[in-house]
Motif scaffolding. Structure first.
Motif, PDB file in Angstrom:
ATOM      1  N   GLU A 100      63.254  25.064  14.995  1.00 60.12           N
ATOM      2  CA  GLU A 100      64.247  26.121  15.190  1.00 60.12           C
ATOM      3  C   GLU A 100      63.642  27.461  15.591  1.00 60.12           C
ATOM      4  N   ALA A 101      62.325  27.648  15.380  1.00 57.09           N
ATOM      5  CA  ALA A 101      61.733  28.968  15.608  1.00 57.09           C
ATOM      6  C   ALA A 101      60.344  28.826  16.230  1.00 57.09           C
ATOM      7  N   HIS A 102      59.923  29.889  16.885  1.00 55.39           N
ATOM      8  CA  HIS A 102      58.580  29.926  17.479  1.00 55.39           C
ATOM      9  C   HIS A 102      57.568  30.537  16.510  1.00 55.39           C
ATOM     10  N   VAL A 103      58.030  31.461  15.671  1.00 56.21           N
ATOM     11  CA  VAL A 103      57.165  32.110  14.674  1.00 56.21           C
ATOM     12  C   VAL A 103      57.500  31.547  13.303  1.00 56.21           C
ATOM     13  N   ILE A 104      56.486  31.068  12.604  1.00 60.90           N
ATOM     14  CA  ILE A 104      56.675  30.447  11.291  1.00 60.90           C
ATOM     15  C   ILE A 104      55.785  31.153  10.275  1.00 60.90           C
ATOM     16  N   PHE A 105      56.376  31.702   9.240  1.00 62.00           N
ATOM     17  CA  PHE A 105      55.629  32.321   8.145  1.00 62.00           C
ATOM     18  C   PHE A 105      55.293  31.240   7.116  1.00 62.00           C
ATOM     19  N   VAL A 106      54.020  31.069   6.850  1.00 62.32           N
ATOM     20  CA  VAL A 106      53.569  30.076   5.870  1.00 62.32           C
ATOM     21  C   VAL A 106      53.395  30.804   4.540  1.00 62.32           C
ATOM     22  N   ALA A 107      54.455  30.795   3.739  1.00 62.21           N
ATOM     23  CA  ALA A 107      54.467  31.522   2.461  1.00 62.21           C
ATOM     24  C   ALA A 107      54.173  30.586   1.296  1.00 62.21           C
ATOM     25  N   VAL A 108      53.072  29.832   1.429  1.00 62.49           N
ATOM     26  CA  VAL A 108      52.628  28.945   0.353  1.00 62.49           C
ATOM     27  C   VAL A 108      51.143  29.185   0.137  1.00 62.49           C
ATOM     28  N   GLN A 109      50.647  28.777  -1.020  1.00 63.06           N
ATOM     29  CA  GLN A 109      49.242  28.948  -1.323  1.00 63.06           C
ATOM     30  C   GLN A 109      48.389  27.925  -0.579  1.00 63.06           C
ATOM     31  N   ARG A 110      47.126  28.250  -0.419  1.00 62.58           N
ATOM     32  CA  ARG A 110      46.208  27.377   0.314  1.00 62.58           C
ATOM     33  C   ARG A 110      46.146  25.983  -0.307  1.00 62.58           C
ATOM     34  N   GLU A 111      46.270  25.875  -1.620  1.00 62.22           N
ATOM     35  CA  GLU A 111      46.178  24.588  -2.295  1.00 62.22           C
ATOM     36  C   GLU A 111      47.292  23.633  -1.875  1.00 62.22           C
ATOM     37  N   HIS A 112      48.372  24.167  -1.312  1.00 63.12           N
ATOM     38  CA  HIS A 112      49.536  23.350  -0.930  1.00 63.12           C
ATOM     39  C   HIS A 112      49.648  23.173   0.583  1.00 63.12           C
ATOM     40  N   TYR A 113      48.558  23.456   1.313  1.00 62.99           N
ATOM     41  CA  TYR A 113      48.603  23.305   2.773  1.00 62.99           C
ATOM     42  C   TYR A 113      48.626  21.834   3.208  1.00 62.99           C
ATOM     43  N   GLY A 114      48.415  20.910   2.283  1.00 62.20           N
ATOM     44  CA  GLY A 114      48.310  19.499   2.642  1.00 62.20           C
ATOM     45  C   GLY A 114      49.512  18.955   3.391  1.00 62.20           C
ATOM     46  N   PHE A 115      50.715  19.442   3.077  1.00 62.29           N
ATOM     47  CA  PHE A 115      51.915  18.900   3.734  1.00 62.29           C
ATOM     48  C   PHE A 115      51.961  19.245   5.214  1.00 62.29           C
ATOM     49  N   LEU A 116      51.150  20.220   5.652  1.00 63.33           N
ATOM     50  CA  LEU A 116      51.170  20.621   7.058  1.00 63.33           C
ATOM     51  C   LEU A 116      50.531  19.580   7.966  1.00 63.33           C
ATOM     52  N   ASN A 117      49.681  18.710   7.401  1.00 59.33           N
ATOM     53  CA  ASN A 117      49.036  17.676   8.219  1.00 59.33           C
ATOM     54  C   ASN A 117      50.062  16.783   8.896  1.00 59.33           C
ATOM     55  N   SER A 118      51.098  16.436   8.166  1.00 56.03           N
ATOM     56  CA  SER A 118      52.127  15.553   8.725  1.00 56.03           C
ATOM     57  C   SER A 118      53.012  16.267   9.733  1.00 56.03           C
ATOM     58  N   LEU A 119      52.885  17.591   9.823  1.00 54.26           N
ATOM     59  CA  LEU A 119      53.728  18.380  10.740  1.00 54.26           C
ATOM     60  C   LEU A 119      52.946  18.852  11.954  1.00 54.26           C
ATOM     61  N   ALA A 120      51.754  18.309  12.178  1.00 50.86           N
ATOM     62  CA  ALA A 120      50.888  18.801  13.254  1.00 50.86           C
ATOM     63  C   ALA A 120      51.580  18.755  14.610  1.00 50.86           C
ATOM     64  N   SER A 121      52.285  17.678  14.885  1.00 49.49           N
ATOM     65  CA  SER A 121      52.966  17.573  16.183  1.00 49.49           C
ATOM     66  C   SER A 121      54.145  18.528  16.282  1.00 49.49           C
ATOM     67  N   ASP A 122      54.834  18.766  15.157  1.00 48.64           N
ATOM     68  CA  ASP A 122      55.980  19.693  15.157  1.00 48.64           C
ATOM     69  C   ASP A 122      55.540  21.151  15.290  1.00 48.64           C
ATOM     70  N   LEU A 123      54.310  21.446  14.885  1.00 46.58           N
ATOM     71  CA  LEU A 123      53.807  22.817  14.920  1.00 46.58           C
ATOM     72  C   LEU A 123      53.000  23.108  16.175  1.00 46.58           C
TER      73      LEU A 123
END
Length: 474
Positions: free
Chosen positions: A73-96
């Motif tokens: 939905e957006a081009h700019v995404i604020f990642v407002a989570v701690q570094r320890e919880h970045y793991g879920f971003l791996n599955s979103l690599a193609s979406d990001l």
């Protein structure tokens, strides 16, 4: 999958909506506060959450959906989570892919990881552009509108166009943006919130050490001395009398330390014959914390005023006055008026009142809201000219307090001079140095140096042809 650049050409209307929509990964305090500010500024806000159904705390007008759906939905995404919880971003690599990820995370202490959070995120999602920003802004600052020190947003990243998108968002929220360079600066930005009053440390260390030294000095001269030599227990004087000796001494010395580095800097420039030679690191650090030194000095001066005001209601003082009056009555004596003493005490109080009043003025003009309303000449006049007058008045106030006590041998207990004499050393040095610097011949030379004039070295002078005055070395 098409890249964002292709999407821009194929669907220009759609990408325009994307630019007006901001995505936030994270529904914590900061994410909710940021979303509310974005909505108030006219942006569409969509939250990416692992539990899209739980949206009761999110600001009204925002949308909440899964991370993958929100990322589209957006081009700019604020990642407002701690570094320890970045793991879920791996599955979103193609979406990001092709997105701008704004990393706002901080760590609990320095050196926790070998690389910054932003650099780690960039390595984790190589297809996205990572910008470090908003990590120095608190949720409270977002809610209150970014007042004073919380108004500035520090930004760093490797792509100028991505940073400009974040700058535009920051400015639309009422903040000022400061570009700190490439993503390599992210580690420095992440250390900023972990700093605890960096410019206050040296003044507080000086105040603590000076207070401890003066306290034990006056404790030895009064309480311990009386106990050892006369067997008297006057330890009760620690609470008011001794404290009221420590506060003014520390205040006067620290006020002097505000102006001593400026005098030393002038003498160094005079000695070097140029303003283009760096000062020693210790002098640079000293000059940077002069404002904090002055405010700590003002705090001690304010304590001195409060402690002085309670003197007439102290039990010990009332007892001494009553005992003295009864002694005069029993001996049928009269308390004679001393005109010299009257002049001395009135002058002493007058200098103290005037000095403290100007001291307060210096403190008020140090406030950002006040100093920002003054031009450089006005600020310099108050902090420099009136500052030295304040130091002079407070020094005279101390001289009048001691009067001729330094001439009496009884004042030197265990060969230790009265504490007020110690407090006069640094102020007198500063005032003498200032007097030297404002003499016309010296002031004229220092002014020329600060305007860019440089004294030629002896080597260069000796290398000139005596007939033509041209340098012998090309």
């Amino acid at each position: 999958m098409k890249s964002d650049s292709i999407a821009m050409m194929d669907h220009p209307g759609k990408i325009q909506n994307k630019q007006d929509t901001v995505c936030i990964f994270g529904t914590g305090d900061f994410g909710r506060s940021l979303g509310l500010c974005l909505l108030q500024s006219g942006y569409n806000v969509v939250y990416g959450s692992r539990d899209p159904k739980n949206s009761s705390l999110l600001p009204k007008g925002s949308k909440v959906m899964s991370h993958a759906a929100a990322a589209h939905e957006a081009h700019v995404i604020f990642v407002a989570v701690q570094r320890e919880h970045y793991g879920f971003l791996n599955s979103l690599a193609s979406d990001l892919e092709g997105k701008v990820l704004v990393d706002i995370s901080n760590n609990v202490k320095r050196g926790l990881y070998p690389e910054s959070n932003a650099e780690y995120l960039s390595r984790l999602i190589p297809g996205a552009t990572v910008v470090k920003a908003f990590n120095t802004i608190s949720a409270w600052a977002l809610q209150s509108g970014g007042l004073d020190a919380n108004r500035q947003v520090l930004i760093c990243g490797d792509r100028a166009d991505a940073k400009q998108l974040v700058v535009d968002i920051a400015q639309s929220l009422g903040f000022t943006a400061l570009d700190r360079g490439s993503l390599r600066a992210a580690a420095e930005l992440e250390d900023v919130p972990l700093q605890l009053f960096p410019l206050w440390r040296l003044p507080l260390y000086i105040a603590t050490g000076l207070s401890a030294f003066i306290f034990f000095y006056v404790l030895t001269r009064s309480v311990i001395y009386e106990r050892v030599t006369n067997g008297k227990d006057i330890a009760f004087r620690i609470m008011i009398s001794l404290a009221n000796k420590v506060f003014p001494i520390v205040s006067l010395v620290m006020l002097s330390l505000c102006y001593l580095p400026g005098a030393l800097a002038g003498l160094l420039q005079l000695y070097n014959g140029t303003k283009y030679r760096r000062f020693p690191n210790w002098l640079d650090r000293w000059m940077l914390c002069r404002k904090q030194l002055g405010l700590v000095a003002l705090a001690f001066g304010f304590l001195h005023v409060l402690y002085t005001l309670v003197i007439p209601i102290r039990y010990y003082v009332r007892y001494r006055i009553n005992a003295y009056v009864l002694t005069l009555v029993k001996d049928n004596k009269t308390y004679e008026f001393d005109n010299t003493a009257a002049w001395r005490y009135d002058s002493y109080y007058s200098m103290g009142i005037l000095g403290f009043s100007l001291f307060l003025l210096l403190g008020i003009t140090s406030l950002p809201s006040v100093s920002n309303s003054l031009n450089w000449r006005e600020f310099r006049f108050v902090q420099s000219k009136l500052g030295y007058i304040t130091l002079l008045l407070c020094t005279v106030h101390t001289f009048l307090y001691g009067w001729d006590r330094f001439l009496k041998t009884t004042s030197y207990k265990w060969w230790m001079p009265p504490a007020y004499m110690l407090s006069l050393v640094v102020p007198c040095v500063v005032l003498i140095l200032k007097l030297i610097l404002i003499t016309p011949c010296v002031d004229r030379k220092v002014t020329r140096i600060r305007q860019g004039w440089e004294r030629q070295s002896k080597i260069l002078v000796n290398c000139r042809d005596t007939k033509t005055s041209h340098p012998l070395i090309a």
